[in-house]
Design a protein around this motif. Structure first.
Motif, PDB file in Angstrom:
ATOM      1  N   VAL A  89     -74.590  -6.142  32.934  1.00 41.40           N
ATOM      2  CA  VAL A  89     -74.339  -7.420  32.260  1.00 41.40           C
ATOM      3  C   VAL A  89     -74.752  -7.296  30.795  1.00 41.40           C
ATOM      4  CG1 VAL A  89     -75.065  -9.843  32.138  1.00 41.40           C
ATOM      5  CG2 VAL A  89     -74.497  -8.797  34.349  1.00 41.40           C
ATOM      6  N   GLY A  90     -73.842  -7.708  29.906  1.00 41.29           N
ATOM      7  CA  GLY A  90     -74.097  -7.613  28.475  1.00 41.29           C
ATOM      8  C   GLY A  90     -73.440  -6.418  27.814  1.00 41.29           C
ATOM      9  N   ALA A  91     -72.994  -5.453  28.622  1.00 41.62           N
ATOM     10  CA  ALA A  91     -72.306  -4.295  28.048  1.00 41.62           C
ATOM     11  C   ALA A  91     -70.952  -4.717  27.492  1.00 41.62           C
ATOM     12  CB  ALA A  91     -72.096  -3.216  29.108  1.00 41.62           C
ATOM     13  N   ARG A  92     -70.427  -3.933  26.569  1.00 41.33           N
ATOM     14  CA  ARG A  92     -69.068  -4.178  26.098  1.00 41.33           C
ATOM     15  C   ARG A  92     -68.116  -3.993  27.287  1.00 41.33           C
ATOM     16  NH1 ARG A  92     -66.713  -1.082  20.852  1.00 41.33           N
ATOM     17  NH2 ARG A  92     -65.610   0.169  22.397  1.00 41.33           N
ATOM     18  N   ALA A  93     -67.167  -4.868  27.425  1.00 41.87           N
ATOM     19  CA  ALA A  93     -66.269  -4.804  28.595  1.00 41.87           C
ATOM     20  C   ALA A  93     -65.166  -3.763  28.359  1.00 41.87           C
ATOM     21  CB  ALA A  93     -65.693  -6.176  28.904  1.00 41.87           C
ATOM     22  N   ASP A  94     -65.596  -2.504  28.331  1.00 42.45           N
ATOM     23  CA  ASP A  94     -64.681  -1.363  28.285  1.00 42.45           C
ATOM     24  C   ASP A  94     -64.604  -0.833  29.714  1.00 42.45           C
ATOM     25  OD1 ASP A  94     -64.625  -1.744  25.582  1.00 42.45           O
ATOM     26  OD2 ASP A  94     -65.636   0.120  25.046  1.00 42.45           O
ATOM     27  N   VAL A  95     -63.503  -1.120  30.364  1.00 43.53           N
ATOM     28  CA  VAL A  95     -63.417  -0.988  31.817  1.00 43.53           C
ATOM     29  C   VAL A  95     -62.135  -0.255  32.185  1.00 43.53           C
ATOM     30  CG1 VAL A  95     -63.259  -2.327  33.965  1.00 43.53           C
ATOM     31  CG2 VAL A  95     -64.599  -3.228  32.043  1.00 43.53           C
ATOM     32  N   MET A  96     -62.217   0.658  33.147  1.00 40.41           N
ATOM     33  CA  MET A  96     -60.964   1.218  33.663  1.00 40.41           C
ATOM     34  C   MET A  96     -60.894   1.044  35.168  1.00 40.41           C
ATOM     35  SD  MET A  96     -61.420   5.334  33.445  1.00 40.41           S
ATOM     36  CE  MET A  96     -63.051   6.069  33.602  1.00 40.41           C
ATOM     37  N   MET A  97     -59.673   0.830  35.625  1.00 40.64           N
ATOM     38  CA  MET A  97     -59.425   0.749  37.057  1.00 40.64           C
ATOM     39  C   MET A  97     -58.594   1.963  37.441  1.00 40.64           C
ATOM     40  SD  MET A  97     -58.061  -2.445  39.313  1.00 40.64           S
ATOM     41  CE  MET A  97     -56.456  -2.632  38.536  1.00 40.64           C
ATOM     42  N   LEU A  98     -59.047   2.658  38.469  1.00 39.93           N
ATOM     43  CA  LEU A  98     -58.307   3.825  38.946  1.00 39.93           C
ATOM     44  C   LEU A  98     -57.272   3.409  39.977  1.00 39.93           C
ATOM     45  CD1 LEU A  98     -61.170   6.447  39.525  1.00 39.93           C
ATOM     46  CD2 LEU A  98     -59.863   5.977  37.434  1.00 39.93           C
ATOM     47  N   ASP A  99     -56.249   4.213  40.091  1.00 41.37           N
ATOM     48  CA  ASP A  99     -55.310   4.008  41.193  1.00 41.37           C
ATOM     49  C   ASP A  99     -55.799   4.824  42.383  1.00 41.37           C
ATOM     50  OD1 ASP A  99     -53.132   2.931  42.422  1.00 41.37           O
ATOM     51  OD2 ASP A  99     -51.741   4.472  41.723  1.00 41.37           O
ATOM     52  N   ALA A 100     -57.063   4.567  42.736  1.00 37.64           N
ATOM     53  CA  ALA A 100     -57.749   5.368  43.757  1.00 37.64           C
ATOM     54  C   ALA A 100     -58.962   4.561  44.214  1.00 37.64           C
ATOM     55  CB  ALA A 100     -58.206   6.693  43.166  1.00 37.64           C
TER      56      ALA A 100
ATOM     57  N   ARG B  36     -59.271  -0.733  44.896  1.00 40.96           N
ATOM     58  CA  ARG B  36     -59.359   0.391  43.958  1.00 40.96           C
ATOM     59  C   ARG B  36     -60.731   0.438  43.266  1.00 40.96           C
ATOM     60  NH1 ARG B  36     -53.391  -0.768  41.581  1.00 40.96           N
ATOM     61  NH2 ARG B  36     -54.251  -2.858  41.771  1.00 40.96           N
ATOM     62  N   ALA B  37     -61.005   1.584  42.648  1.00 45.35           N
ATOM     63  CA  ALA B  37     -62.288   1.782  41.964  1.00 45.35           C
ATOM     64  C   ALA B  37     -62.212   1.273  40.532  1.00 45.35           C
ATOM     65  CB  ALA B  37     -62.654   3.266  41.961  1.00 45.35           C
ATOM     66  N   VAL B  38     -63.327   0.718  40.054  1.00 48.83           N
ATOM     67  CA  VAL B  38     -63.454   0.268  38.666  1.00 48.83           C
ATOM     68  C   VAL B  38     -64.681   0.937  38.066  1.00 48.83           C
ATOM     69  CG1 VAL B  38     -63.972  -1.737  37.211  1.00 48.83           C
ATOM     70  CG2 VAL B  38     -62.221  -1.901  38.991  1.00 48.83           C
ATOM     71  N   LEU B  39     -64.502   1.515  36.881  1.00 53.79           N
ATOM     72  CA  LEU B  39     -65.558   2.305  36.228  1.00 53.79           C
ATOM     73  C   LEU B  39     -65.699   1.881  34.778  1.00 53.79           C
ATOM     74  CD1 LEU B  39     -64.060   4.277  38.426  1.00 53.79           C
ATOM     75  CD2 LEU B  39     -65.203   6.106  37.200  1.00 53.79           C
ATOM     76  N   PRO B  40     -66.811   2.262  34.122  1.00 58.12           N
ATOM     77  CA  PRO B  40     -66.865   2.111  32.671  1.00 58.12           C
ATOM     78  C   PRO B  40     -65.815   3.016  32.039  1.00 58.12           C
ATOM     79  CG  PRO B  40     -69.011   2.840  33.571  1.00 58.12           C
ATOM     80  CD  PRO B  40     -68.001   2.926  34.675  1.00 58.12           C
ATOM     81  N   GLY B  41     -65.232   2.611  30.913  1.00 61.96           N
ATOM     82  CA  GLY B  41     -64.337   3.506  30.185  1.00 61.96           C
ATOM     83  C   GLY B  41     -65.084   4.778  29.808  1.00 61.96           C
ATOM     84  N   PHE B  42     -64.332   5.869  29.723  1.00 63.78           N
ATOM     85  CA  PHE B  42     -64.950   7.132  29.308  1.00 63.78           C
ATOM     86  C   PHE B  42     -65.399   7.066  27.845  1.00 63.78           C
ATOM     87  CE2 PHE B  42     -61.876   8.978  32.536  1.00 63.78           C
ATOM     88  CZ  PHE B  42     -62.852   9.356  33.450  1.00 63.78           C
ATOM     89  N   VAL B  43     -66.483   7.773  27.542  1.00 60.26           N
ATOM     90  CA  VAL B  43     -66.980   7.892  26.171  1.00 60.26           C
ATOM     91  C   VAL B  43     -66.886   9.369  25.788  1.00 60.26           C
ATOM     92  CG1 VAL B  43     -68.933   7.548  24.619  1.00 60.26           C
ATOM     93  CG2 VAL B  43     -68.521   5.925  26.495  1.00 60.26           C
ATOM     94  N   ASP B  44     -65.945   9.692  24.927  1.00 59.53           N
ATOM     95  CA  ASP B  44     -65.698  11.080  24.529  1.00 59.53           C
ATOM     96  C   ASP B  44     -66.451  11.350  23.230  1.00 59.53           C
ATOM     97  OD1 ASP B  44     -64.779  13.579  23.962  1.00 59.53           O
ATOM     98  OD2 ASP B  44     -62.642  13.071  24.045  1.00 59.53           O
ATOM     99  N   SER B  45     -67.553  12.080  23.345  1.00 61.61           N
ATOM    100  CA  SER B  45     -68.455  12.242  22.199  1.00 61.61           C
ATOM    101  C   SER B  45     -68.143  13.482  21.356  1.00 61.61           C
ATOM    102  CB  SER B  45     -69.899  12.301  22.693  1.00 61.61           C
ATOM    103  OG  SER B  45     -70.063  13.371  23.613  1.00 61.61           O
ATOM    104  N   HIS B  46     -67.000  14.118  21.587  1.00 58.53           N
ATOM    105  CA  HIS B  46     -66.694  15.328  20.805  1.00 58.53           C
ATOM    106  C   HIS B  46     -65.184  15.554  20.765  1.00 58.53           C
ATOM    107  CE1 HIS B  46     -67.990  19.704  19.751  1.00 58.53           C
ATOM    108  NE2 HIS B  46     -66.708  19.574  19.449  1.00 58.53           N
ATOM    109  N   ALA B  47     -64.569  15.282  19.617  1.00 62.67           N
ATOM    110  CA  ALA B  47     -63.128  15.520  19.467  1.00 62.67           C
ATOM    111  C   ALA B  47     -62.798  15.801  17.998  1.00 62.67           C
ATOM    112  CB  ALA B  47     -62.330  14.323  19.960  1.00 62.67           C
ATOM    113  N   HIS B  48     -61.761  16.578  17.808  1.00 62.24           N
ATOM    114  CA  HIS B  48     -61.288  16.923  16.456  1.00 62.24           C
ATOM    115  C   HIS B  48     -59.828  16.473  16.361  1.00 62.24           C
ATOM    116  CE1 HIS B  48     -64.450  20.279  15.973  1.00 62.24           C
ATOM    117  NE2 HIS B  48     -64.449  20.096  17.278  1.00 62.24           N
TER     118      HIS B  48
END
Ligand SMILES: [Zn+2]
Length: 395
Positions: free
Chosen positions: A352-363, A60-72
């Motif tokens: 390396v050194g980034a915050r370990a905010d990680v998501m794994m897709l079911d894809a 499966r694919a592993v990506l950085p977690g999403f960063v949502d820069s605009h929400a109310h």
């Protein structure tokens, strides 16, 4: 405790460019090691070091977690009937915000907090590991102060948006309301916030009013961001660039000189395709921005009026299908682009050194986020190295 995620079909890391940003980077048959909340190692699965715990991604694919820069997310009530009416042919107007303002003022702190945390949990389950949250439905000193105070308990990315719309009791006195926003309301809100925002648009706040709000915010230690050029051409983008805003958001209607100004600035353009989807407005021209070299983020704009989605995968799918971004551009914009819009270099990538905010897709690849729209595909999420979401497929 260290965690090795191995047999990753596609590991999206992004890589640093040396100019304070990152560009798309991904590796097949890869592995990643998380240690002490940070990314400790990435590389080929065949060379992965050992760790206390091993997670088999099984291709499966592993990506950085999403960063949502605009929400109310601090509000009460809902506007499902307004949405249904709009889909039946009635136009959207900024005035719809006022029904949310009335409901928000009438709600208790605990009701607002419950709704906010429910939406934050919804976001996390869809892979959003960092989100920004605005005030802007209180519009009194007390109600704006409690909005930013409650938001600060769930995210460090808090934005004071007293200048969302003129409060109803100031409808004949714009300048009186701007004075309130820049004066007592700013003083009450700034201690809880990092950002100041203004809705610079015909029918909301004019360019001089926007400049006054951003200058007062700067003086109070806040960094500007601007709601700009959502409903028509106007001065919002120019005001944002002039104020060195971190981000100009919406940007649906841009002149050539707006594009030139953005391209030669550090101001990110945050596109919010869920809004165009939910209001049936034309989408912004993402290709024109990207071709000009503008830094583009995409965000949900989760709010009860113009776009009530907390799903970044949905926004990625819209960015690809309807704004003609490539799947790589859209995923970069939803991760590293969002981080750039929040001036964060610790999230939005897996160097390396980034915050370990990680998501794994079911894809098997990031492309599935757009290829399979509407299908839940978040198999697992880690924030700061802690596994917080574990779907039935995510073991
Ligand atoms: Zn917004």
């Amino acid at each position: 405790m260290s965690t090795l995620i191995t047999n990753v079909g596609e590991l999206v890391t992004h890589e640093r460019t040396g100019e304070g940003t990152t560009r798309w980077a991904a590796h097949d048959d890869a592995a990643i090691v998380i240690d002490d909340g940070l990314v400790a190692w990435t590389g080929p699965a065949s060379r992965a070091p050992s760790a206390d715990e091993v997670v088999d991604a099984a291709g499966r694919a592993v990506l950085p977690g999403f960063v949502d820069s605009h929400a109310h997310l601090v509000f009460a009530g809902e506007r499902g009937a307004e949405f249904a009416a709009r889909m039946a042919g009635l136009p959207y107007s900024a005035g719809g915000i006022r029904s949310t303002v009335a409901a928000t003022r009438a709600a208790s702190d605990s009701e607002l907090d419950t709704n906010l945390r429910r939406l934050a949990a919804e976001m996390l389950a869809q892979g959003i590991t960092t989100f920004e949250c605005k005030s802007g439905y209180g519009l009194t000193v007390e109600d704006e102060e409690r909005s930013v105070r409650l938001a600060a308990q769930v995210t460090p990315e808090v934005t004071y948006l007293g200048a969302h719309v003129v409060a109803p009791e100031f409808s004949g006195d714009h300048s009186g309301y701007v004075d309130l926003v820049c004066g007592p309301m700013m003083a009450a809100c700034a201690p809880h916030a990092k950002w100041v925002d203004v809705f610079c648009e015909e029918g909301a706040f004019g360019p001089d009013e926007a400049r006054a709000v951003l200058a007062a915010g700067r003086a109070a230690g806040l960094t500007p961001r601007v709601h700009a050029n959502q409903l028509g051409y106007g001065p919002g983008v120019a005001v944002a660039v002039e104020a060195q805003a971190a981000s100009a958001d919406h940007c649906t209607y841009l002149t050539d000189s707006d594009i030139d100004a953005l391209a030669s600035s550090q101001t990110v353009v945050t596109l919010l395709p869920g809004v165009e989807f939910s209001t049936r407005h034309p989408y912004p021209d993402a290709r024109r921005l990207l071709n000009a070299g503008v830094i583009v983020a995409i965000a949900t704009d989760c709010n009860p009026g113009s776009c009530f989605t907390s799903s970044m995968p949905f926004c990625v799918a819209l960015a690809v299908r309807d704004m003609h971004m490539t799947t790589q551009e859209a995923v970069w914009a939803a991760t590293a682009g969002g981080a750039r819009a929040l001036r964060r270099d610790d999230v939005g990538h897996l160097s390396v050194g980034a915050r370990a905010d990680v998501m794994m897709l079911d894809a098997p690849s990031h492309a599935y986020l757009a290829y399979r729209p509407g299908v839940p595909q978040i198999a697992a999420v880690w924030t700061s190295g802690q596994r917080v979401i574990r779907s039935r497929h995510g073991d």
